[in-house]
Design a protein around this motif. Sequence first.
Motif, PDB file in Angstrom:
ATOM      1  N   ASN A  23       0.784  -1.229   0.000  1.00 21.48           N
ATOM      2  CA  ASN A  23       0.000   0.000   0.000  1.00 21.48           C
ATOM      3  C   ASN A  23       0.819   1.284   0.000  1.00 21.48           C
ATOM      4  N   GLU A  24       1.986   1.264   0.653  1.00 17.28           N
ATOM      5  CA  GLU A  24       2.807   2.463   0.772  1.00 17.28           C
ATOM      6  C   GLU A  24       4.278   2.106   0.550  1.00 17.28           C
ATOM      7  N   PRO A  25       4.619   1.620  -0.641  1.00 20.43           N
ATOM      8  CA  PRO A  25       5.990   1.142  -0.882  1.00 20.43           C
ATOM      9  C   PRO A  25       7.054   2.215  -0.687  1.00 20.43           C
ATOM     10  N   GLN A  26       6.666   3.488  -0.834  1.00 12.46           N
ATOM     11  CA  GLN A  26       7.641   4.566  -0.679  1.00 12.46           C
ATOM     12  C   GLN A  26       8.162   4.694   0.748  1.00 12.46           C
ATOM     13  N   ARG A  27       7.471   4.087   1.714  1.00 10.75           N
ATOM     14  CA  ARG A  27       7.886   4.179   3.117  1.00 10.75           C
ATOM     15  C   ARG A  27       8.943   3.135   3.483  1.00 10.75           C
ATOM     16  N   LEU A  28       9.243   2.203   2.594  1.00 10.41           N
ATOM     17  CA  LEU A  28      10.200   1.144   2.898  1.00 10.41           C
ATOM     18  C   LEU A  28      11.551   1.412   2.247  1.00 10.41           C
ATOM     19  N   LYS A  29      12.589   0.878   2.851  1.00 13.54           N
ATOM     20  CA  LYS A  29      13.908   0.921   2.242  1.00 13.54           C
ATOM     21  C   LYS A  29      13.877   0.069   0.967  1.00 13.54           C
ATOM     22  N   PRO A  30      14.601   0.473  -0.069  1.00 13.93           N
ATOM     23  CA  PRO A  30      14.574  -0.256  -1.348  1.00 13.93           C
ATOM     24  C   PRO A  30      14.887  -1.740  -1.198  1.00 13.93           C
ATOM     25  N   GLU A  31      15.863  -2.074  -0.339  1.00 13.07           N
ATOM     26  CA  GLU A  31      16.230  -3.485  -0.201  1.00 13.07           C
ATOM     27  C   GLU A  31      15.129  -4.292   0.496  1.00 13.07           C
ATOM     28  N   THR A  32      14.427  -3.653   1.459  1.00 10.60           N
ATOM     29  CA  THR A  32      13.320  -4.341   2.134  1.00 10.60           C
ATOM     30  C   THR A  32      12.154  -4.537   1.177  1.00 10.60           C
ATOM     31  N   LEU A  33      11.839  -3.493   0.413  1.00 11.33           N
ATOM     32  CA  LEU A  33      10.751  -3.584  -0.565  1.00 11.33           C
ATOM     33  C   LEU A  33      11.046  -4.673  -1.583  1.00 11.33           C
ATOM     34  N   ALA A  34      12.266  -4.737  -2.061  1.00 16.07           N
ATOM     35  CA  ALA A  34      12.637  -5.748  -3.056  1.00 16.07           C
ATOM     36  C   ALA A  34      12.466  -7.154  -2.488  1.00 16.07           C
ATOM     37  N   ARG A  35      12.816  -7.344  -1.210  1.00 22.46           N
ATOM     38  CA  ARG A  35      12.700  -8.665  -0.582  1.00 22.46           C
ATOM     39  C   ARG A  35      11.234  -9.094  -0.477  1.00 22.46           C
ATOM     40  N   VAL A  36      10.379  -8.137  -0.113  1.00 24.26           N
ATOM     41  CA  VAL A  36       8.956  -8.460   0.003  1.00 24.26           C
ATOM     42  C   VAL A  36       8.362  -8.750  -1.374  1.00 24.26           C
ATOM     43  N   GLN A  37       8.714  -7.943  -2.352  1.00 25.34           N
ATOM     44  CA  GLN A  37       8.185  -8.150  -3.703  1.00 25.34           C
ATOM     45  C   GLN A  37       8.635  -9.483  -4.280  1.00 25.34           C
ATOM     46  N   THR A  38       9.852  -9.887  -3.966  1.00 29.46           N
ATOM     47  CA  THR A  38      10.337 -11.193  -4.413  1.00 29.46           C
ATOM     48  C   THR A  38       9.516 -12.318  -3.787  1.00 29.46           C
ATOM     49  N   ALA A  39       9.188 -12.166  -2.501  1.00 27.89           N
ATOM     50  CA  ALA A  39       8.377 -13.182  -1.812  1.00 27.89           C
ATOM     51  C   ALA A  39       6.966 -13.234  -2.387  1.00 27.89           C
ATOM     52  N   ILE A  40       6.386 -12.061  -2.671  1.00 30.23           N
ATOM     53  CA  ILE A  40       5.041 -11.997  -3.262  1.00 30.23           C
ATOM     54  C   ILE A  40       5.025 -12.714  -4.601  1.00 30.23           C
ATOM     55  N   SER A  41       6.067 -12.475  -5.414  1.00 33.06           N
ATOM     56  CA  SER A  41       6.147 -13.099  -6.724  1.00 33.06           C
ATOM     57  C   SER A  41       6.334 -14.608  -6.618  1.00 33.06           C
ATOM     58  N   ALA A  42       7.181 -15.025  -5.672  1.00 28.31           N
ATOM     59  CA  ALA A  42       7.464 -16.456  -5.526  1.00 28.31           C
ATOM     60  C   ALA A  42       6.229 -17.238  -5.077  1.00 28.31           C
ATOM     61  N   LEU A  43       5.412 -16.616  -4.239  1.00 35.16           N
ATOM     62  CA  LEU A  43       4.223 -17.287  -3.697  1.00 35.16           C
ATOM     63  C   LEU A  43       2.964 -17.013  -4.520  1.00 35.16           C
ATOM     64  N   ASN A  44       3.075 -16.168  -5.564  1.00 32.41           N
ATOM     65  CA  ASN A  44       1.906 -15.766  -6.344  1.00 32.41           C
ATOM     66  C   ASN A  44       0.808 -15.195  -5.448  1.00 32.41           C
ATOM     67  N   TYR A  45       1.227 -14.383  -4.495  1.00 34.68           N
ATOM     68  CA  TYR A  45       0.265 -13.810  -3.541  1.00 34.68           C
ATOM     69  C   TYR A  45      -0.574 -12.726  -4.215  1.00 34.68           C
TER      70      TYR A  45
END
Length: 331
Positions: A23-45
């Motif tokens: 919802n608010e990706p701009q509030r996260l550090k780039p490396e943290t956001l990338a880690r979460v997005q990778t997990a979302i993609s891997a799990l097809n969430y």
Amino acid sequence: MASLKEVAQLAAVSLMTVSRAINEPQRLKPETLARVQTAISALNYVPDFSARKMRGRSTKVSTLGVLALDTATTPFSVELLLSIELTAREFGWSSFLVNITSQEDSKRAVSQLLSQRPDGIIFTTMGLREVEIPERLLDKNLVLANCLSREHALPGYIPDDFEGQYQAMKALIKKGYQRPLCFYLPDSIPAGICRRAGAEAAWQEAGLPAQQLRQFHMASGDEHYRDVVALLNEFTPHDKPDFDVLVCGNDRIAFLAYQVLLAKGIAIPQQVAVLGYDNMVGIGDLFQPPLTTVQLPHREIGREAVLHLIEQRPNSGVIQISSPLLERASL
């Protein structure tokens, strides 16, 4: 289906961090956001936006409902619907489509649409026409696309059919054509009236004799498209045309006209030029030589209707979108 908790575990972050990544990706550090997005993609969430919206926990994701009268069941307006979906997606809105298959089906379609609690509604039709707006929609955040309301002053976006035909006729006159034969759409629909008025305005402005502008409206109903054959036979005695350009109410009329003219051995554009209207999806490549036509601005209409809702524009009534001439080899 993967859960928010599983995404958090895989990314080694908290549930709140996953929520912020969505919802608010701009509030996260780039490396943290990338880690979460990778997990979302891997799990097809897939985030459950509708459930969160119902609980009142987020206003970040808004929903756009499209009520389509004939639009989605024909190939002619695919660009309009695609534009609506892509524009909504561009601005982070979700969208869904409900078809009205007949006037009697309207009540069912409206109930289905309203049950999804959309934040905005687009009412659209195939072919510019006047429509009856269901009473239950009048107090909603509503905008019309490619249609007009008979009774209510609603915001809407439609093609500028007058200007489109006006500019097309000016182009014909500039090229030296002075004996046009015009087969317009039925005078029972707005486009038929507006396009004829545009052609007449350009003709009169050029100071050309009124009797040289021969104009006919097609009868209503798809079965009357074949009337073009008889009309062309009338104006090509002994297979010799007594006109130098054929102005067609749409590309379907032009498609039939091509067959008749070419079967008579009449060369396009050497003996007779042909002008269409619509730039109908999927048909342009079927003409030989390629058809000069006027582009219906379905893509722009869809985009402007979506932006009207997203930007919360004021009700400025009906806004006309320009229809440009696409010059090809038939002139």
